[in-house]
Scaffold this motif. Structure first.
Motif, short mmCIF file in Angstrom:
data_model
loop_
_atom_site.label_atom_id
_atom_site.label_comp_id
_atom_site.label_asym_id
_atom_site.label_seq_id
_atom_site.Cartn_x
_atom_site.Cartn_y
_atom_site.Cartn_z
N VAL A 6 50.82 29.20 36.79
CA VAL A 6 50.49 30.63 36.77
C VAL A 6 49.10 30.79 36.17
CG1 VAL A 6 51.14 32.93 35.96
CG2 VAL A 6 52.91 31.28 36.60
N GLY A 7 48.18 31.32 36.98
CA GLY A 7 46.79 31.49 36.54
C GLY A 7 45.89 30.58 37.37
N ARG A 41 33.54 30.43 35.30
CA ARG A 41 33.14 31.60 34.52
C ARG A 41 31.79 31.46 33.82
NH1 ARG A 41 37.50 34.98 34.94
NH2 ARG A 41 39.24 33.70 35.60
N LYS A 46 25.25 34.07 32.85
CA LYS A 46 23.94 33.41 32.95
C LYS A 46 23.34 33.70 34.33
CE LYS A 46 26.02 29.84 29.97
NZ LYS A 46 27.46 30.12 30.08
N VAL A 77 51.87 37.83 37.83
CA VAL A 77 53.19 37.44 37.32
C VAL A 77 53.49 38.34 36.13
CG1 VAL A 77 54.51 35.57 36.28
CG2 VAL A 77 52.93 35.09 38.16
N GLY A 104 44.80 32.19 30.80
CA GLY A 104 43.51 32.50 30.17
C GLY A 104 43.61 33.55 29.09
N ALA A 105 42.63 34.42 29.04
CA ALA A 105 42.53 35.39 27.95
C ALA A 105 41.93 36.70 28.46
CB ALA A 105 41.65 34.81 26.84
N GLU A 148 24.74 35.62 25.15
CA GLU A 148 24.27 35.20 26.47
C GLU A 148 23.89 36.41 27.33
OE1 GLU A 148 26.91 32.45 28.37
OE2 GLU A 148 26.24 30.81 27.08
N HIS A 277 36.93 26.96 25.44
CA HIS A 277 35.78 26.24 25.98
C HIS A 277 36.14 25.62 27.32
CE1 HIS A 277 34.46 26.76 21.98
NE2 HIS A 277 35.06 25.71 21.46
N TRP A 278 35.15 25.58 28.18
CA TRP A 278 35.30 25.03 29.52
C TRP A 278 35.83 23.60 29.48
CZ3 TRP A 278 33.81 21.23 32.81
CH2 TRP A 278 33.76 21.51 34.17
N ALA A 281 39.50 23.22 28.48
CA ALA A 281 40.43 23.60 29.56
C ALA A 281 40.61 22.45 30.54
CB ALA A 281 39.92 24.85 30.28
N TRP A 306 29.04 24.58 25.10
CA TRP A 306 27.61 24.83 25.22
C TRP A 306 27.38 26.31 25.46
CZ3 TRP A 306 30.56 23.88 29.41
CH2 TRP A 306 30.33 24.66 30.53
C1 LIG Z 1 31.33 35.00 30.95
C2 LIG Z 1 31.84 33.70 30.40
C3 LIG Z 1 30.96 32.68 30.09
C4 LIG Z 1 31.42 31.48 29.57
N1 LIG Z 1 30.50 30.50 29.25
C5 LIG Z 1 30.94 29.34 28.72
C6 LIG Z 1 30.01 28.32 28.37
O1 LIG Z 1 28.78 28.47 28.54
N2 LIG Z 1 30.49 27.17 27.82
C7 LIG Z 1 31.83 26.96 27.60
O2 LIG Z 1 32.21 25.91 27.07
N3 LIG Z 1 32.74 27.91 27.94
C8 LIG Z 1 32.32 29.09 28.48
N4 LIG Z 1 33.23 30.07 28.82
C9 LIG Z 1 34.67 29.81 28.57
C10 LIG Z 1 35.37 29.14 29.76
O3 LIG Z 1 34.94 29.69 30.97
C11 LIG Z 1 36.86 29.31 29.58
O4 LIG Z 1 37.22 28.55 28.43
C12 LIG Z 1 37.66 28.85 30.77
O5 LIG Z 1 37.37 29.66 31.89
C13 LIG Z 1 39.14 28.91 30.47
O6 LIG Z 1 39.86 28.63 31.61
P1 LIG Z 1 41.35 29.15 31.79
O7 LIG Z 1 41.79 28.65 33.13
O8 LIG Z 1 42.15 28.86 30.60
O9 LIG Z 1 41.24 30.76 31.85
P2 LIG Z 1 40.59 31.66 32.97
O10 LIG Z 1 39.39 31.00 33.52
O11 LIG Z 1 40.45 33.01 32.37
O12 LIG Z 1 41.70 31.73 34.12
C14 LIG Z 1 42.92 32.40 33.94
C15 LIG Z 1 43.32 33.03 35.25
O13 LIG Z 1 44.66 33.51 35.12
C16 LIG Z 1 44.77 34.75 35.78
N5 LIG Z 1 45.89 35.51 35.21
C17 LIG Z 1 45.96 36.09 33.98
N6 LIG Z 1 47.15 36.69 33.81
C18 LIG Z 1 47.85 36.48 34.96
C19 LIG Z 1 49.16 36.85 35.39
N7 LIG Z 1 49.98 37.53 34.60
N8 LIG Z 1 49.56 36.49 36.64
C20 LIG Z 1 48.73 35.77 37.44
N9 LIG Z 1 47.49 35.39 37.08
C21 LIG Z 1 47.05 35.74 35.86
C22 LIG Z 1 43.44 35.42 35.48
O14 LIG Z 1 43.19 36.45 36.41
C23 LIG Z 1 42.46 34.24 35.62
O15 LIG Z 1 41.98 34.12 36.92
C24 LIG Z 1 32.80 31.28 29.35
C25 LIG Z 1 33.70 32.31 29.66
C26 LIG Z 1 33.24 33.51 30.18
C27 LIG Z 1 34.22 34.62 30.49
#
Ligand SMILES: Cc1cc2nc3c(=O)[nH]c(=O)nc-3n(C[C@H](O)[C@H](O)[C@H](O)COP(=O)(O)OP(=O)(O)OC[C@H]3O[C@@H](n4cnc5c(N)ncnc54)[C@H](O)[C@@H]3O)c2cc1C
Length: 381
Positions: A6-7, A41, A46, A77, A104-105, A148, A277-278, A281, A306
């Protein structure tokens, strides 16, 4: 066996890919709220925000067939039934044998949510056209995203007011000295800093600060951090504590796992962490995929992040705390600032300003919690 993720963001997609890479031959279902194919993301604050480059997708559209993935986008979900082994969607329940939570968050909002946020591609595509020369933006929150966006906005000749209740950008994580360097960086590029002051009232185009300053702006960006997207898990029986509570390999309950920004993992030392952080994850996705297939191997590499601000690439390795001791150095022929963080004389983390080679040099010493003097010697050697 059916694995349901989920996500459909970074952690969710990378878990699916890692499962297939490891030979998982069962059914894979990925449910995502957004309508876009999974995208990256970091570029949203950037290049994409500046309009320099198009969005970056995490996997080419043509490569999805190889994954044999039942990808259902635009699917939110809303609940989890642990006894039934199903999750709830508007289209009906979806069953699983193994569930991976990767939601995610969600950005924190000001009361009444008067401004914009930057988390999704749609947020970015909504904000980017407003960043035109001469426009004025009020950025609330001098964390990584706020800083940023401030830098990207200055690149577009936008006037920037950066507001934070704390006295320095990023001070809560990186401490006073590095926070001051980041403040100097922004001030040097013409950003108006309003630090140590909160927002008393806000509308779509006005910020009233607690020190009495009133800012009339064209756009307000709310960049005050995020909270893990666990609302749909309330009452499910999973333990939630600023994230889904997991063991050292991301297991939250029998057949239930969590990865990425939503997950709080045990650190093996009696504590826990949730990282936004990217790289974390991606590493957690690989760890969980392996664990689902029976290989429980905790992540041992120090966390890496970064941030690109102007022509500076900030890079951090290890777990820095604002109350660590900090030794500021200048490294390399270009005298790039580099901060060594330590506790009881032992290296915990490093943060460099466009000093990547030096940052990575210290990886083994951070893992070993080596004396700071060893790090200094290595950097000078
Ligand atoms: C603008 C931005 C810039 C960033 N820059 C950096 C950087 O320079 N360096 C770095 O290290 N990190 C950076 N990050 C952080 C990094 O992108 C995140 O740590 C990473 O995206 C986390 O991945 P994730 O899959 O956990 O969450 P996400 O990428 O947020 O993915 C979660 C997904 O789940 C979906 N979702 C949520 N709730 C539900 C639900 N109930 N049902 C179905 N789907 C759902 C959301 O819509 C989303 O698409 C940045 C983040 C952002 C927002």
């Amino acid at each position: 066996m059916r694995v349901l993720i989920v996500g459909a963001g970074l952690a969710g997609l990378r878990t699916a890919e890692a499962l297939r890479d490891r030979g998982f031959d069962g059914e894979l279902v990925l449910l995502g709220e957004e309508v876009h194919l999974p995208y990256d993301r970091p570029p949203l604050s950037k290049h994409v925000l500046r309009g320099d480059r198009p969005p970056v997708y995490l996997r080419a559209e043509g490569d999805y067939a190889d994954l044999r993935l039942d990808l259902r986008l635009g699917t939110t979900v809303t609940g989890l039934d642990m006894a039934d082994r199903t999750v709830t969607t508007a289209a009906g329940p979806v069953a699983f044998d193994e569930l991976v939570v990767a939601t995610g968050a969600t950005p924190r909002r000001l009361p009444g949510a008067p401004g914009q946020v930057l988390r999704t591609l749609d947020d970015c595509l909504g904000l980017a056209p407003l960043l035109v020369p001469g426009a004025v933006i009020g950025v609330v929150g001098a964390g990584l995203i706020g800083c940023e966006v401030a830098a990207s906005a200055r690149a577009k000749d936008v006037e920037v007011h950066l507001v934070d209740v704390l006295p320095k950008p990023l001070v809560r994580v990186l401490g006073d000295q590095v926070g001051q360097r980041i403040a100097d960086l922004h001030e040097g590029r013409g950003v108006h800093l309003h630090l140590g002051t909160g927002v008393a009232a806000a509308t779509r185009t006005r910020l009233e600060l607690s020190d009495g300053t009133v800012l009339d702006v064209d756009v307000v960006l709310e960049a005050m951090g995020v909270t893990p997207a666990t609302g749909w898990l309330e009452g499910s029986g999973l333990e939630l504590a600023d994230g889904v509570v997991c063991d050292q390999v991301g297991q939250a309950a029998e057949g239930v796992w969590a990865v990425g920004d939503v997950a709080r993992w045990a650190d093996g030392l009696g504590g826990s962490f949730r990282r936004e952080h990217w790289t974390s994850a991606t590493e957690q996705a690989a760890t969980v995929a392996a664990a689902i297939l029976g290989e429980r191997q905790p992540v041992t590499t120090p966390p890496y992040w970064w941030s690109d601000q102007y022509d500076v690439k900030l890079q951090g390795l290890g777990e820095a705390h604002s109350d660590d001791d900090v030794l500021m150095l200048e490294v390399g022929p270009k005298s790039r600032p580099l901060a060594l963080y330590s506790r009881d004389g032992r290296l915990t983390a490093v943060v460099g300003f466009s000093a990547g080679a030096f940052v990575f040099k210290l990886k083994d010493l951070i893992v070993a919690r080596a004396p700071v003097a060893d790090a200094v010697a290595l950097l000078k050697g």
